[in-house]
Write a protein that holds these residues in place. Structure first.
Motif, PDB file in Angstrom:
ATOM      1  N   VAL A 230      24.127 -15.997   9.202  1.00  0.00           N
ATOM      2  CA  VAL A 230      25.228 -15.911  10.172  1.00  0.00           C
ATOM      3  C   VAL A 230      26.555 -16.201   9.476  1.00  0.00           C
ATOM      4  O   VAL A 230      27.584 -15.587   9.793  1.00  0.00           O
ATOM      5  CB  VAL A 230      24.995 -16.919  11.324  1.00  0.00           C
ATOM      6  CG1 VAL A 230      26.203 -16.939  12.269  1.00  0.00           C
ATOM      7  CG2 VAL A 230      23.735 -16.567  12.096  1.00  0.00           C
ATOM      8  N   ASP A 231      26.525 -17.122   8.511  1.00  0.00           N
ATOM      9  CA  ASP A 231      27.744 -17.512   7.812  1.00  0.00           C
ATOM     10  C   ASP A 231      28.350 -16.351   7.028  1.00  0.00           C
ATOM     11  O   ASP A 231      29.561 -16.122   7.064  1.00  0.00           O
ATOM     12  CB  ASP A 231      27.457 -18.676   6.861  1.00  0.00           C
ATOM     13  CG  ASP A 231      26.978 -19.914   7.600  1.00  0.00           C
ATOM     14  OD1 ASP A 231      27.517 -20.183   8.689  1.00  0.00           O
ATOM     15  OD2 ASP A 231      26.069 -20.593   7.108  1.00  0.00           O
ATOM     16  N   ILE A 232      27.515 -15.616   6.312  1.00  0.00           N
ATOM     17  CA  ILE A 232      28.011 -14.479   5.525  1.00  0.00           C
ATOM     18  C   ILE A 232      28.571 -13.403   6.444  1.00  0.00           C
ATOM     19  O   ILE A 232      29.633 -12.825   6.185  1.00  0.00           O
ATOM     20  CB  ILE A 232      26.902 -13.914   4.623  1.00  0.00           C
ATOM     21  CG1 ILE A 232      26.519 -14.952   3.551  1.00  0.00           C
ATOM     22  CG2 ILE A 232      27.350 -12.612   3.947  1.00  0.00           C
ATOM     23  CD1 ILE A 232      25.323 -14.564   2.702  1.00  0.00           C
ATOM     24  N   TRP A 233      27.890 -13.157   7.557  1.00  0.00           N
ATOM     25  CA  TRP A 233      28.397 -12.176   8.516  1.00  0.00           C
ATOM     26  C   TRP A 233      29.728 -12.633   9.112  1.00  0.00           C
ATOM     27  O   TRP A 233      30.625 -11.817   9.356  1.00  0.00           O
ATOM     28  CB  TRP A 233      27.371 -11.940   9.628  1.00  0.00           C
ATOM     29  CG  TRP A 233      26.261 -11.012   9.223  1.00  0.00           C
ATOM     30  CD1 TRP A 233      24.990 -11.357   8.848  1.00  0.00           C
ATOM     31  CD2 TRP A 233      26.323  -9.583   9.148  1.00  0.00           C
ATOM     32  NE1 TRP A 233      24.262 -10.231   8.538  1.00  0.00           N
ATOM     33  CE2 TRP A 233      25.049  -9.127   8.713  1.00  0.00           C
ATOM     34  CE3 TRP A 233      27.315  -8.643   9.400  1.00  0.00           C
ATOM     35  CZ2 TRP A 233      24.754  -7.779   8.536  1.00  0.00           C
ATOM     36  CZ3 TRP A 233      27.031  -7.289   9.214  1.00  0.00           C
ATOM     37  CH2 TRP A 233      25.764  -6.871   8.795  1.00  0.00           C
ATOM     38  N   ALA A 234      29.871 -13.932   9.335  1.00  0.00           N
ATOM     39  CA  ALA A 234      31.133 -14.451   9.877  1.00  0.00           C
ATOM     40  C   ALA A 234      32.280 -14.249   8.888  1.00  0.00           C
ATOM     41  O   ALA A 234      33.382 -13.827   9.267  1.00  0.00           O
ATOM     42  CB  ALA A 234      30.984 -15.932  10.215  1.00  0.00           C
ATOM     43  N   VAL A 235      32.030 -14.527   7.601  1.00  0.00           N
ATOM     44  CA  VAL A 235      33.041 -14.293   6.563  1.00  0.00           C
ATOM     45  C   VAL A 235      33.390 -12.811   6.499  1.00  0.00           C
ATOM     46  O   VAL A 235      34.573 -12.424   6.410  1.00  0.00           O
ATOM     47  CB  VAL A 235      32.545 -14.790   5.187  1.00  0.00           C
ATOM     48  CG1 VAL A 235      33.546 -14.402   4.096  1.00  0.00           C
ATOM     49  CG2 VAL A 235      32.343 -16.303   5.193  1.00  0.00           C
ATOM     50  N   ALA A 352      37.236 -15.893  -0.054  1.00  0.00           N
ATOM     51  CA  ALA A 352      37.163 -17.304  -0.454  1.00  0.00           C
ATOM     52  C   ALA A 352      36.298 -18.178   0.452  1.00  0.00           C
ATOM     53  O   ALA A 352      35.682 -19.133  -0.040  1.00  0.00           O
ATOM     54  CB  ALA A 352      38.575 -17.887  -0.548  1.00  0.00           C
ATOM     55  N   PRO A 353      36.201 -17.926   1.776  1.00  0.00           N
ATOM     56  CA  PRO A 353      35.378 -18.811   2.618  1.00  0.00           C
ATOM     57  C   PRO A 353      33.896 -18.834   2.271  1.00  0.00           C
ATOM     58  O   PRO A 353      33.158 -19.640   2.842  1.00  0.00           O
ATOM     59  CB  PRO A 353      35.610 -18.255   4.037  1.00  0.00           C
ATOM     60  CG  PRO A 353      36.953 -17.612   3.981  1.00  0.00           C
ATOM     61  CD  PRO A 353      37.001 -16.999   2.609  1.00  0.00           C
ATOM     62  N   MET A 354      33.444 -17.972   1.370  1.00  0.00           N
ATOM     63  CA  MET A 354      32.031 -18.008   0.956  1.00  0.00           C
ATOM     64  C   MET A 354      31.642 -19.405   0.478  1.00  0.00           C
ATOM     65  O   MET A 354      30.522 -19.863   0.721  1.00  0.00           O
ATOM     66  CB  MET A 354      31.788 -17.000  -0.167  1.00  0.00           C
ATOM     67  CG  MET A 354      31.776 -15.552   0.267  1.00  0.00           C
ATOM     68  SD  MET A 354      30.358 -15.142   1.300  1.00  0.00           S
ATOM     69  CE  MET A 354      30.614 -13.363   1.474  1.00  0.00           C
ATOM     70  N   ASP A 355      32.547 -20.090  -0.182  1.00  0.00           N
ATOM     71  CA  ASP A 355      32.246 -21.431  -0.671  1.00  0.00           C
ATOM     72  C   ASP A 355      32.295 -22.446   0.465  1.00  0.00           C
ATOM     73  O   ASP A 355      31.539 -23.419   0.466  1.00  0.00           O
ATOM     74  CB  ASP A 355      33.222 -21.837  -1.776  1.00  0.00           C
ATOM     75  CG  ASP A 355      32.514 -22.375  -3.008  1.00  0.00           C
ATOM     76  OD1 ASP A 355      31.668 -21.661  -3.555  1.00  0.00           O
ATOM     77  OD2 ASP A 355      32.790 -23.517  -3.391  1.00  0.00           O
ATOM     78  N   GLU A 356      33.175 -22.217   1.420  1.00  0.00           N
ATOM     79  CA  GLU A 356      33.310 -23.162   2.527  1.00  0.00           C
ATOM     80  C   GLU A 356      32.074 -23.176   3.428  1.00  0.00           C
ATOM     81  O   GLU A 356      31.752 -24.201   4.029  1.00  0.00           O
ATOM     82  CB  GLU A 356      34.547 -22.821   3.354  1.00  0.00           C
ATOM     83  CG  GLU A 356      35.865 -22.998   2.600  1.00  0.00           C
ATOM     84  CD  GLU A 356      37.062 -22.702   3.480  1.00  0.00           C
ATOM     85  OE1 GLU A 356      37.322 -23.512   4.398  1.00  0.00           O
ATOM     86  OE2 GLU A 356      37.722 -21.671   3.275  1.00  0.00           O
ATOM     87  N   VAL A 357      31.392 -22.044   3.542  1.00  0.00           N
ATOM     88  CA  VAL A 357      30.169 -22.002   4.357  1.00  0.00           C
ATOM     89  C   VAL A 357      28.925 -22.257   3.505  1.00  0.00           C
ATOM     90  O   VAL A 357      27.801 -22.072   3.956  1.00  0.00           O
ATOM     91  CB  VAL A 357      30.033 -20.663   5.113  1.00  0.00           C
ATOM     92  CG1 VAL A 357      31.116 -20.520   6.162  1.00  0.00           C
ATOM     93  CG2 VAL A 357      30.050 -19.472   4.152  1.00  0.00           C
TER      94      VAL A 357
END
Length: 432
Positions: A230-235, A352-357
Motif C-alpha cells: 500500500v505504501d508504494i502505491w501511495a507514493v 523521495a518518500p520511498m524512504d519515509e514509508v
C-alpha cells in the motif's frame, strides 16, 4: 536487508557524493538520443527523410514500449546489479545512437527508438533512482533527489548546447547532423563506462538460513512484495497527481502566445527557462524544503498542492485578456513561471518518500519501476485531455478549463498526500 544494513552500506560507500555526481551526469545524458527531436527536429526531416507523422509515430512507439517495459521492470530491476544495469544500459543507448547516425530507413528508426525506450526507461531510469535512494538516508532523500534534478538540468543544457554547437560549426548539413548524433552517442557511452567503474555493486541478498538467495527467486518475491505494498502505491499515486499538474505547464506557452501576445523571440526564451531553468532552481529548493523545513518530502508535496490551489485560483481572477491587449505579457510570464517553480519543487522529490514509508532496500528497483509506471502514466492521456479542451473551447475559455482541471488535480493531491503522510506516521510510530 534491514534499514541498519542499508545505513551501513551508505556509510561504507567510498565517497558517495562522487558516486552521486557520476549518476547525476549520466542522468543528464541518458535521454538525449531519445529526445533528439528537441535539438534536431527540422534536420531530421531534411536529412533523415522523416515526416511529422513519422517522428510522432516514433515517440508514440517509445511511450508504448516504455509502459509495457516498466511492467517487466518491476521484476528485472532487482535481479541484476545496479552497476551493470546502469552502465550497460548507457553503453547500449550509445551504440543505438551510432546506428541512428547512419540515417536508417523508417522502420529501422522506429526499432531504434523502441530499443532506446527499453534501455533508458526500463533498465536505466528506475535503477538510477534505486542507486540514488541507496546513497542517502531518510534525512537526506529530499536533497539527494532535488540535487539530482538540478544536476540533470545543468547537464541537459551543456550536452544539448554542445551538440547544437557541433551541428552549427559543421555547416548544418547531413554530415553535421551525423556529427551531432555521434557526439551524443560518445557522451552516453562515456557516461556508461564511468558508471561501470564508480557505481558500487549490489550487496548479496542472504536468507534467514544465512545462504545467498537465488536472484530470480528474490526478484520475483520483491516484485510481489512491491505490488502488494500500500505504501508504494501511495507514493506512486502522489507522484501521479503531481505529474498531471506538471503536464499542464506545457500549455502556459500557447496561453502566453495567444492571450498575452508573447513575441516570437520571447517564446523560445520562456521555453528554455520553463524547461531547464525551473528544473535547476526547483530541484535544490524542493530538496531543501523537504529535508530542512517540512522534514518530509510528502509534507512538502502536500503543502505544494495547497499552494497550487491558492495560486491558480488567484491566477484565474486576473483579467488576462485586458492585460494581454495592453501588451503586459511580462505579468503573465512571471505568474506562470512562479506557478511552474512550485510544481518543479514537488516534481523533484516525488520519489523521495520511498524512504519515509520504509520500503525495504532490497526491493527498491521493483518499487521504483512500479512508481515510474504509475507516475509517468499521465503522458498517455494528460496532453490529449488538455489539448482537447483547448480545441473545443477556443480562447480564454479553454485555458480556464485547463487551469481549473489543474486545480482539481491539486485538490485530489491534498487527499492523496494526506493519506501518504498517515502511512509515514504509522511507520514512525511502529519504529519507536
Amino acid at each position: 536487508m534491514s534499514n541498519k544494513t542499508k545505513a551501513a552500506m551508505m556509510k561504507a560507500a567510498p565517497n558517495r557524493w562522487f558516486t552521486f555526481c557520476i549518476l547525476t551526469l549520466s542522468g543528464g545524458i541518458a535521454f538525449k538520443l531519445g529526445s533528439m527531436k528537441d535539438m534536431f527536429y527540422v534536420p531530421m526531416q531534411e536529412f533523415m527523410g522523416l515526416t511529422n507523422t513519422q517522428i510522432g509515430g516514433a515517440m508514440s512507439a517509445y511511450g508504448i514500449v516504455q509502459t509495457i517495459g516498466l511492467i517487466a521492470g518491476i521484476y528485472i530491476c532487482d535481479m541484476f546489479s545496479k552497476k551493470y544495469m546502469i552502465g550497460g544500459s548507457l553503453i547500449g543507448i550509445g551504440l543505438v545512437g551510432f546506428y541512428l547516425a547512419t540515417f536508417p530507413p523508417y522502420w529501422g528508426f522506429l526499432a531504434a527508438f523502441g530499443v532506446i525506450a527499453i534501455l533508458a526507461e526500463v533498465t536505466y531510469w528506475p535503477v538510477l533512482l534505486k542507486a540514488i535512494r541507496l546513497l542517502g538516508d531518510e534525512k537526506t532523500q529530499g536533497r539527494m533527489f532535488g540535487f539530482l534534478e538540478m544536476g540533470r538540468g545543468i547537464v541537459d543544457v551543456i550536452i544539448a548546447g554542445t551538440a547544437l554547437a557541433i551541428f552549427g560549426a559543421m555547416g548544418e548539413g547531413a554530415n553535421a547532423l551525423r556529427a551531432g548524433l555521434i557526439f551524443l552517442s560518445c557522451a552516453t557511452i562515456a557516461a556508461g563506462i564511468l558508471c561501470l567503474i564508480f557505481v558500487p555493486n549490489d550487496e548479496k541478498r542472504v536468507g534467514a538460513d544465512g545462504k545467498e538467495l537465488n536472484k530470480a527467486t528474490a526478484a520475483f518475491g520483491g516484485m510481489v512484495q512491491a505490488l502488494k505494498s500500500v505504501d508504494i502505491w501511495a507514493v506512486a499515486l502522489n507522484g501521479f497527481v503531481v505529474y498531471c499538474i506538471y503536464c499542464g505547464l506545457t500549455y502556459f506557452i500557447p496561453f502566453l502566445n495567444n492571450i498575452y501576445l508573447l513575441p516570437a523571440t520571447a517564446v523560445g526564451a520562456y521555453g528554455i527557462i520553463n524547461q531547464y531553468g525551473l528544473k535547476m532552481v526547483g530541484g535544490p529548493i524542493g530538496g531543501f524544503m523537504s529535508d530542512k523545513v517540512h522534514k518530509s518530502s510528502a509534507k512538502h508535496i502536500r503543502m505544494g498542492f495547497i499552494v497550487c490551489i491558492v495560486a491558480m485560483a488567484l491566477f484565474l481572477m486576473i483579467p488576462h485578456e485586458a492585460l494581454g491587449a495592453s501588451g503586459n505579457w511580462i505579468i503573465g510570464a512571471a505568474c506562470t513561471l512562479g506557478f511552474g517553480a512550485i510544481v518543479f519543487t514537488m516534481r523533484a522529490v516525488f520519489f523521495a518518500p520511498m524512504d519515509e514509508v520504509k520500503v525495504p532496500a532490497e526491493i527498491t528497483g521493483a518499487a521504483m519501476s512500479l512508481a515510474s509506471l504509475v507516475i509517468y502514466l499521465p503522458n498517455s492521456f494528460a496532453y490529449l485531455m488538455y489539448g482537447n479542451f483547448l480545441d473545443r473551447f477556443p480562447g480564454m475559455a479553454g485555458y480556464r478549463i485547463v487551469f481549473g482541471v489543474m486545480i482539481g488535480w491539486a485538490v485530489i493531491g491534498v487527499f492523496v498526500s494526506t493519506f501518504l503522510i498517515s502511512r509515514i506516521k504509522k511507520h514512525q510510530q511502529a519504529g519507536k
